[in-house]
Design a protein around this motif. Structure first.
Motif, mmCIF file in Angstrom:
data_model
loop_
_atom_site.group_PDB
_atom_site.id
_atom_site.type_symbol
_atom_site.label_atom_id
_atom_site.label_comp_id
_atom_site.label_asym_id
_atom_site.label_seq_id
_atom_site.Cartn_x
_atom_site.Cartn_y
_atom_site.Cartn_z
ATOM 1 N N MET A 85 0.837 -1.212 0.000
ATOM 2 C CA MET A 85 0.000 0.000 0.000
ATOM 3 C C MET A 85 0.866 1.254 0.000
ATOM 4 N N LEU A 86 1.954 1.191 0.739
ATOM 5 C CA LEU A 86 2.884 2.307 0.782
ATOM 6 C C LEU A 86 3.493 2.550 -0.606
ATOM 7 N N ALA A 87 3.866 1.478 -1.294
ATOM 8 C CA ALA A 87 4.444 1.613 -2.640
ATOM 9 C C ALA A 87 3.438 2.241 -3.602
ATOM 10 N N TYR A 88 2.188 1.792 -3.558
ATOM 11 C CA TYR A 88 1.161 2.378 -4.433
ATOM 12 C C TYR A 88 0.947 3.857 -4.103
ATOM 13 N N SER A 89 0.928 4.174 -2.821
ATOM 14 C CA SER A 89 0.761 5.573 -2.406
ATOM 15 C C SER A 89 1.936 6.431 -2.856
ATOM 16 N N LEU A 90 3.131 5.894 -2.709
ATOM 17 C CA LEU A 90 4.325 6.644 -3.121
ATOM 18 C C LEU A 90 4.352 6.847 -4.634
ATOM 19 N N ALA A 91 3.869 5.879 -5.376
ATOM 20 C CA ALA A 91 3.783 6.042 -6.838
ATOM 21 C C ALA A 91 2.880 7.226 -7.170
ATOM 22 N N ALA A 92 1.734 7.305 -6.515
ATOM 23 C CA ALA A 92 0.800 8.397 -6.773
ATOM 24 C C ALA A 92 1.389 9.747 -6.374
ATOM 25 N N VAL A 93 2.001 9.800 -5.204
ATOM 26 C CA VAL A 93 2.593 11.060 -4.734
ATOM 27 C C VAL A 93 3.744 11.482 -5.648
ATOM 28 N N HIS A 94 4.590 10.529 -6.017
ATOM 29 C CA HIS A 94 5.730 10.854 -6.884
ATOM 30 C C HIS A 94 5.243 11.360 -8.246
ATOM 31 N N LEU A 95 4.191 10.747 -8.765
ATOM 32 C CA LEU A 95 3.630 11.203 -10.044
ATOM 33 C C LEU A 95 3.067 12.619 -9.909
ATOM 34 N N MET A 96 2.354 12.886 -8.829
ATOM 35 C CA MET A 96 1.789 14.227 -8.631
ATOM 36 C C MET A 96 2.883 15.288 -8.514
ATOM 37 N N VAL A 97 3.940 14.978 -7.742
ATOM 38 C CA VAL A 97 5.036 15.945 -7.594
ATOM 39 C C VAL A 97 5.719 16.170 -8.946
ATOM 40 N N THR A 98 5.922 15.099 -9.698
ATOM 41 C CA THR A 98 6.563 15.221 -11.011
ATOM 42 C C THR A 98 5.727 16.095 -11.937
ATOM 43 N N LEU A 99 4.440 15.822 -12.016
ATOM 44 C CA LEU A 99 3.567 16.570 -12.926
ATOM 45 C C LEU A 99 3.359 18.013 -12.477
ATOM 46 N N ALA A 100 3.553 18.286 -11.183
ATOM 47 C CA ALA A 100 3.365 19.639 -10.662
ATOM 48 C C ALA A 100 4.662 20.442 -10.598
ATOM 49 N N SER A 101 5.773 19.862 -11.040
ATOM 50 C CA SER A 101 7.071 20.539 -10.952
ATOM 51 C C SER A 101 7.355 21.361 -12.205
ATOM 52 N N ASP A 102 8.092 22.430 -12.006
ATOM 53 C CA ASP A 102 8.455 23.341 -13.091
ATOM 54 C C ASP A 102 9.761 22.860 -13.732
ATOM 55 N N PHE A 103 9.610 21.842 -14.576
ATOM 56 C CA PHE A 103 10.732 21.306 -15.348
ATOM 57 C C PHE A 103 10.135 20.658 -16.592
ATOM 58 N N PRO A 104 10.951 20.125 -17.516
ATOM 59 C CA PRO A 104 10.415 19.702 -18.809
ATOM 60 C C PRO A 104 9.196 18.775 -18.781
ATOM 61 N N PHE A 105 9.018 17.944 -17.767
ATOM 62 C CA PHE A 105 7.883 17.027 -17.746
ATOM 63 C C PHE A 105 6.738 17.513 -16.866
ATOM 64 N N GLY A 106 6.887 18.672 -16.260
ATOM 65 C CA GLY A 106 5.818 19.218 -15.438
ATOM 66 C C GLY A 106 4.657 19.671 -16.302
ATOM 67 N N VAL A 107 3.456 19.437 -15.823
ATOM 68 C CA VAL A 107 2.256 19.823 -16.562
ATOM 69 C C VAL A 107 1.707 21.143 -16.032
ATOM 70 N N VAL A 108 1.611 21.271 -14.707
ATOM 71 C CA VAL A 108 1.061 22.496 -14.128
ATOM 72 C C VAL A 108 2.132 23.435 -13.583
ATOM 73 N N LYS A 109 3.333 22.970 -13.383
ATOM 74 C CA LYS A 109 4.515 23.769 -13.026
ATOM 75 C C LYS A 109 4.297 24.661 -11.796
ATOM 76 N N LEU A 110 3.762 24.071 -10.740
ATOM 77 C CA LEU A 110 3.535 24.796 -9.490
ATOM 78 C C LEU A 110 4.732 24.735 -8.546
#
Length: 122
Positions: free
Chosen positions: A35-60
Motif C-alpha cells: 500500500m505504501l508503494a502504491y501511495s508513493l507512486a501516486a505522490v511521486h507522479l503528482m510531484v513530477t507533474l506539478a514541478s516546473d521542469f520539462p515534464f511538469g504539466v502544471v509547473k507549481l
C-alpha cells in the motif's frame, strides 16, 4: 558534478513511479509495504507533474523545491521499514532501502539549477 539534466531527471521520475507500481506484484510485498508503494507512486507522479521542469504539466513546484522534496524522501524511504515495523520482511526492507539510496544518488547528481539557467538563456 551534476550529470543528470532536468529532462533526464524527468525520465527517472517516471521510472520511479513505475517501479513503485510494479514492486508489490513483482516482489510479493505484504499489505503495508505494498500500500505504501502504491501511495508513493501516486505522490511521486503528482510531484513530477506539478514541478516546473520539462515534464511538469502544471509547473507549481519550482524544480529546486522538487530537489529538496527528494532530499527528504530518500532518507525517509530508508527509515520507513524500521519506523513502520516491516524491517523483518527482508524483501520489503531491502526494496525501500535500495530505492531510498537510489533517490539520494540521483538527487546528488541532478542539476536542479538547469531549468533556471535554461529560462534565463531563452
Amino acid at each position: 558534478m551534476k550529470v543528470i539534466s532536468p529532462r533526464m531527471h524527468g525520465y527517472l521520475d517516471f521510472l520511479t513511479v513505475f517501479i513503485f507500481l510494479l514492486a508489490p506484484t513483482l516482489l510479493g510485498l505484504s499489505q503495508l509495504p505494498a500500500m505504501l508503494a502504491y501511495s508513493l507512486a501516486a505522490v511521486h507522479l503528482m510531484v513530477t507533474l506539478a514541478s516546473d521542469f520539462p515534464f511538469g504539466v502544471v509547473k507549481l513546484i519550482p524544480f529546486t523545491i522538487h530537489g529538496w522534496i527528494e532530499r527528504l524522501v530518500g532518507p525517509s524511504l530508508i527509515a520507513l521499514p524500521f519506523i513502520l515495523g516491516f524491517a523483518d520482511e527482508e524483501t520489503a526492507r531491502n526494496f525501500y532501502i535500495a530505492v531510498g539510496l537510489i533517490i539520494i544518488v540521483v538527487g546528488m547528481l541532478t542539476d536542479y539549477q538547469g531549468v533556471s539557467r535554461d529560462k534565463k538563456n531563452s
